[in-house]
Structures are given as structure tokens and as C-alpha cells.
Design an enzyme around this catalytic site. Structure first.
Site, short mmCIF file in Angstrom:
data_model
loop_
_atom_site.label_atom_id
_atom_site.label_comp_id
_atom_site.label_asym_id
_atom_site.label_seq_id
_atom_site.Cartn_x
_atom_site.Cartn_y
_atom_site.Cartn_z
CB CYS A 164 0.86 -3.62 -6.43
SG CYS A 164 -0.54 -3.17 -5.41
CG HIS A 205 5.68 -2.51 7.46
ND1 HIS A 205 6.89 -2.06 7.91
CD2 HIS A 205 5.29 -1.64 6.51
CE1 HIS A 205 7.21 -0.96 7.27
NE2 HIS A 205 6.25 -0.68 6.42
C1 PEP Z 1 -1.73 -5.25 -0.59
O1 PEP Z 1 -2.60 -5.19 0.28
O2 PEP Z 1 -1.55 -6.24 -1.33
C2 PEP Z 1 -0.82 -4.10 -0.81
C3 PEP Z 1 -0.11 -4.01 -1.90
O3 PEP Z 1 -0.71 -3.16 0.12
P1 PEP Z 1 -0.13 -3.34 1.62
O4 PEP Z 1 0.69 -4.59 1.64
O5 PEP Z 1 0.67 -2.11 1.87
O6 PEP Z 1 -1.38 -3.43 2.41
#
Ligand code: PEP
Ligand code: MG
Length: 601
Positions: A510, A196
Site C-alpha cells: 500500500c 503527506h
Molecule cells: C507507508 O509507509 O508506505 C504507508 C502506506 O503509510 P504512510 O505513508 O501513511 O506512512
């Protein structure tokens, strides 16, 4: 004369770009340990006084937070602190705590904990949603009291211009408290490329080094520090000689990069005419401006968990609706995809009603869609808020971490049910499309059937790498095994994209992979045409994709799929990219760290 502290260099993983010289601002995670000790009869009055002083201090701090939240987020978001003030002034609560001190001869911390736990278990059993929602307020107030009793400073809110945030980990809840406009850099003990902290640092465009192991313990607030994200390093107490080198480096005028100024939202075509759409991933408000600034085609992923930071899991329909309306407005005609809360034991504090006991393995626990299906009221409130907000702009819902059709069916039934109820109640809402995040291996293997049951796919490559390779994305001990270009990951991406194509639905990639130019080219080769990324990455990815042919990318991707190891894929990519596109990928721009992301230490 006081001795000059020794320069200390610590290696970690640079997860964004740049170098900053500044001062440490240490941020603790806010949960003091509570122990019990016995207070002698002669000390009881002093202990009660200590508790009352803590209440006064906590009250002052809540008032300051309230004023701050009002200024930053508006009055609607600050009302929650009135409830905290009421609780601090509640004589029954303080009476109980003082009685615990007097009768049990307990220290004030223990008394706060005992009374707090009692209140928490009472509240969590209440049937009424509104009252049950007060659980997180009770936790917040108890935590404030414990921090006040510990003598620790409260979390910093007014950062000075050169604050470098040093933390063990930066949880989303801490972010809500910080004025990130003044954070110049981040340095954390844990985390990897997809943690994060890393995503956040890239989102707001500041240098960050994560995975520093025990750096937090060594740094003190006010210490001089250099965060060198480019060299995967932080330097504490830099010597005069080191400072001279860095001052010279940071004084160099920045090369005018593509990331400055307002970028046109123009069409992006590869050299052989394949249209690529670049969208934005957003979470915290400080990232919002980047959507227009970097010419994103709407919001490909809104990580809605930020809404809960600070407020606990019960955020009212109205507060959520206002937030989703803001996102819809921000995204404009291209629309926004709101991800249902991707919550779990790792994001919620321990001891909440949802997680009375810590989970042994939160990444595999009650997370994301499972959490929502288990806590249906939370999910229904969120879905309702999105349906209502969709009246004002184009919104879609994406379901995080689905494993198969049954997750999708259950979630869709709830969306349908809420829409029916809103219609019956005569409320103004709009139907929304529902997509599935493809981020766990089961979903990849079932992608053909899932694709027939949803309106679109979103490939979350961060979790896909984590779960496919069974490598914790935030654990630097296993960072060597976090291989984005592992053939197993590439096969998973290829299969999911092809399932979407066969079903005739769009697919957006994404994960953080999309924001790295070399990876983005490979994603196009694997069949992607829509990528969503941190807004500031868009200009660079756009610049590279406009200079490559999709057909060449497909040929390289095909060869990568026949490789047996991540090393082989990386060698192949490096060799073929530099031969085909020497201007875009001069060999120097493809060193292992940039290619293998989490791997380099
Ligand atoms: C992912 O897991 O690639 C994603 C886009 O979501 P997060 O990074 O919030 O888990
Ligand atoms: Mg994910």
C-alpha cells in the site's frame, strides 16, 4: 509606474502531474513564536484592551469556523467549537490573563502563554478522560488568541478558485481547515515523494511541487504563480513571455486518459492469467469519491489520523464510529482496512500532554503502535469504535509500525479485550481481522513469525524505504538517497511477501510504490497480487498490469534481486521493460524522475 517583479524559478520535486497558473495563498503553520517584553505602567490599560480586542476577534473566527465545519462536516462535528466559545467567554481565564498583564507587566502574548500553559498542565493531570480531553481545546483556543494578537490573518478557509497553497509543510491538521475542492495546486518547502503533501496532492489529483527549500519566504499571498509539476518547478511572478508559453500549454485539450469517467470494477488479469486486486488508499473526504469512480476493490488503507486533525487526540467513540461506518459503506463488499492511528511527535503538536517536550528524533520515537500502546485509552476507544462500526460493513484493523511479535500480541490482546467487554455489555459489534503493517526492517526480518500471528500483511513501502535506507522521507537534502528500487528494499519486499504466502495470509502493498506503473510491475514480479493506491492512480496501473505477464515480471524481479545498487536495478528495469513492453514503456516514459521518484531534483 511600479516595477514588474522579476520572474523567479525554483526547482523542487514534482510529486503529481499537471500545470496550474494561479495565485498564491500562503498558509502558515499557525504557531506564532511568543516572546516576553515588559509593559510600562502607563501602557498596561492599552495592553489589556489589546487582549480584549484579540478575544473578540478570536470569537468571531471560532464562530466562522463553526459555521464552516457545520456546513462541510455536519453538526456533529461542529459542536467542539461551542466549547471553544465557552472558553473564550470564561471570565476566570480572561481574568487570569489580565492579572498576568497587570501584575507581571507582561505583554498580552506572554500572559496568554503563561495562563495557557498553567491550564494545560492542570488538565493533563486530571484522571477523568472527558475533562482531560479538553487539553486540545485549551491549546486550540490559546493558539487562536496568539494568532489574533499577532495581527496575522487566520488560516484561509474560503479559497478562491485559483488558489495555489504555498506552505512550509502541510500538516494533516491544516488540511481539515482547508476547502481543498478549491485548491488548484500545492507548493511546499519540505517534503518528498512520500510526504503527506505529496500523497494528498495525488489523492485529490492536483499538481504539486515539494522540497522547494525557502520558497515560502519569497512568495506572498496574491502573487502570480505557475506550478509545473511535470518539470519539477514553480515560477513566481512569471513574465509575459513565460505566461504565453504556459497559457498555450494549459489551453491544450487534455488527452482523453483512462482516468476519466466511471471505471468498471472488473476483474484484472495479467496476460498470463494472474488475478491482481487494486484497492484504494484514502484519508481525506475529498478522496472518497475516487473509490467508486476509479473502480477500486474496496479500501486497502484508511489513514485514520485525519479524524484527529482539528480535534486533538481524544475523539469520542461515537464520532469515530460514524467515520468508520462511512468508510465501510464506501468500501462495500470488498471491505476496508482501518489503520490504527499512526501518530507521533511529528503529527501531534508540541506541548500536548503526550509530548510535553519535543522529541529529538520523532521518526524513531513514540509513534504509531508504540504511541497507541503507551496511550491505551486512545487505542481502546479507537478499537471499540471500529468493532462497533464493523457491524454495518466489512472492516479490518491494521497495526502500523510493528517491529515484532510482542507489539502484535499486545495490540491483539487489547482488541480481544475490547471485544469481550462489548459482548458482556450486550452491545452490537462484529469481530474484525487484524493485520500488521510491514514497514520497518525489524518486521521484515521477523516477518515469518509475525505472519503466523496476524490475518494479513500490509507493506508500507514509504516507510520501508525510509527505515531500510535510513533516509528521512520528507527531507529533500537526502532525497538523492531515497531509492525506492534499492536492492535492499526489493529484498525486504520479497521476503515479506514470501512469509505471507508461506503462512497462507494475504498481503497488500500500500505504499506509494504501488501507484507507479513501473514499480507496480516489479511488485507483481516480487510476488504481490494486491496493491492499494491513491484512487486516481488505479486506471493507469490497471492499464499497464493488464498488458504484462506475471512470469516476465518475475524473471525481471529475480534479476533485480541480484543487483548490487539502485542504479543497476534502474538500468536493468529500463532496459528490460522497454524491450519487452515497448508500447507500455516507450523509453521516453522511463526517465530517471519517474523511476527514482524522490531522487530527481
Ligand atoms: C507507508 O509507509 O508506505 C504507508 C502506506 O503509510 P504512510 O505513508 O501513511 O506512512
Ligand atoms: Mg507508514
Amino acid at each position: 509606474m511600479t516595477a514588474q517583479p522579476q520572474e523567479v524559478r525554483c526547482k523542487g520535486l514534482g510529486v503529481s502531474e499537471g500545470v496550474v497558473i494561479g495565485q498564491v495563498m500562503r498558509l502558515h503553520d499557525g504557531t506564532p513564536q511568543v516572546y516576553r517584553w515588559r509593559i510600562a505602567s502607563t501602557g498596561l490599560e492599552a495592553e489589556r484592551q489589546r487582549f480584549r480586542a484579540a478575544v473578540d476577534l478570536a470569537r468571531e473566527r471560532v464562530q466562522a469556523t463553526k459555521a464552516y465545519a457545520e456546513e462541510r462536516l455536519g453538526r456533529d462535528h461542529a459542536y467542539i467549537f461551542d466549547a471553544h466559545l465557552l472558553m473564550l467567554d470564561d471570565e476566570r481565564v480572561s481574568g487570569d490573563i489580565e492579572r498576568e498583564i497587570t501584575v507581571g507587566h507582561a505583554n498580552a502574548e506572554w500572559a496568554v502563554k503563561v495562563v495557557g500553559d498553567r491550564l494545560l498542565s492542570l488538565y493533563s493531570e486530571i484522571k477523568d478522560d472527558y475533562l482531560r480531553a479538553r487539553v486540545s481545546d485549551v491549546e486550540d483556543v490559546m493558539q487562536r488568541l496568539l494568532v489574533a494578537l499577532s495581527g496575522a490573518r487566520d488560516e484561509p478557509r474560503d479559497l478562491s478558485e485559483d488558489a495555489v497553497i504555498v506552505a512550509q509543510d502541510l500538516l494533516p491538521s491544516a488540511v481539515a481547515e482547508l476547502d481543498l475542492r478549491h485548491a488548484r495546486a500545492l507548493a511546499t518547502d519540505s517534503g518528498g515523494w512520500t510526504s503527506h503533501t505529496a500523497i494528498l496532492a495525488r489523492g485529490i489529483g492536483i499538481p504539486a511541487v515539494v522540497g522547494l527549500r525557502d520558497f515560502y519566504r519569497r512568495a506572498k499571498t496574491g502573487d502570480r504563480i505557475i506550478v509545473d509539476s511535470n518539470r519539477n518547478e514553480v515560477i513566481l511572478h512569471p513574465s509575459e513571455a513565460t505566461l504565453d508559453v504556459y497559457q498555450e500549454e494549459t489551453a491544450q485539450p487534455l488527452k482523453p486518459g483512462p482516468a476519466t469517467g466511471l471505471q468498471a470494477r472488473s476483474e484484472l488479469l495479467t496476460t498470463d492469467g494472474v488475478e491482481i486486486i487494486l484497492r484504494a488508499n484514502v484519508e481525506v473526504p475529498s478522496e472518497f469519491a475516487g473509490v467508486a469512480k476509479y473502480g477500486a476493490r474496496g479500501v486497502g488503507l484508511y489513514r485514520s489520523e485525519f479524524l484527529l486533525a482539528h480535534r486533538g487526540v481524544f475523539v469520542s467513540e461515537d464520532v469515530q464510529r460514524a467515520a468508520y461506518e462511512e468508510i465501510a459503506k464506501l468500501a462495500g463488499d470488498d471491505g476496508a482496512v482501518v489503520r490504527l492511528f499512526d501518530l507521533g511527535a511529528a503529527t501531534l503538536r508540541e506541548g500536548t500532554a503526550q509530548f510535553p517536550e519535543p522529541e529529538k528524533n520523532p521518526a524513531l520515537g513514540l509513534r504509531a503502535i508504540r504511541f497507541s500502546l503507551r496511550n491505551e485509552e486512545i487505542m481502546r476507544t479507537q478499537v471499540r469504535a471500529i468493532l462497533l462500526a464493523a457491524k454495518t460493513g466489512r472492516l479490518q484493523i491494521v497495526l502500523p509500525m510493528v517491529a515484532d511479535l510482542s507489539d502484535v500480541r499486545r495490540a491483539r490482546a487489547i482488541v480481544h479485550d475490547e471485544a469481550t467487554k462489548l459482548a458482556k455489555a450486550g452491545r452490537d459489534f462484529a469481530e474484525v481481522k487484524v493485520g500488521a503493517m510491514i514497514e520497518v526492517p525489524a518486521a521484515v526480518l521477523m516477518s515469518e513469525s509475525i505472519a503466523r500471528a496476524v490475518d494479513f500483511f500490509e507493506l508500507g513501502t514509504n516507510d520501508l524505504v525510509q527505515y531500510t535506507l535510513a533516509v528521512d522521507r520528507g527531507n529533500d537534502e537526502v532525497a538523492d538517497w531515497f531509492r525506492t528500487l534499492h536492492p535492499a528494499v526489493l529484498h525486504s519486499i520479497e521476503r515479506s511477501l514470501s512469509a505471507a504466502r508461506t503462512a497462507g495470509i494475504p498481503a497488500i502493498v500500500c505504499g506509494e510504490m504501488a501507484s507507479t506503473p513501473a514499480y507496480a510491475v516489479l511488485l507483481i514480479g516480487l510476488g504481490a497480487t494486491e496493491l492499494s493506491m491513491t484512487p486516481s492512480a488505479i486506471p493507469r496501473v490497471r492499464g499497464v498490469l493488464a498488458g504484462v505477464s506475471a512470469e516476465d515480471a518475475r524473471a525481471i524481479a529475480r534479476d533485480c534481486l541480484s543487483c548490487s545498487t539502485a542504479d543497476d536495478v534502474e538500468d536493468l528495469v529500463r532496459e528490460r521493460f522497454t524491450a519487452l513492453w515497448p508500447d507500455l514503456f516507450p523509453s521516453a516514459s522511463l526517465p530517471a524522475p519517474r523511476l527514482s521518484q524522490n531522487r530527481e531534483r
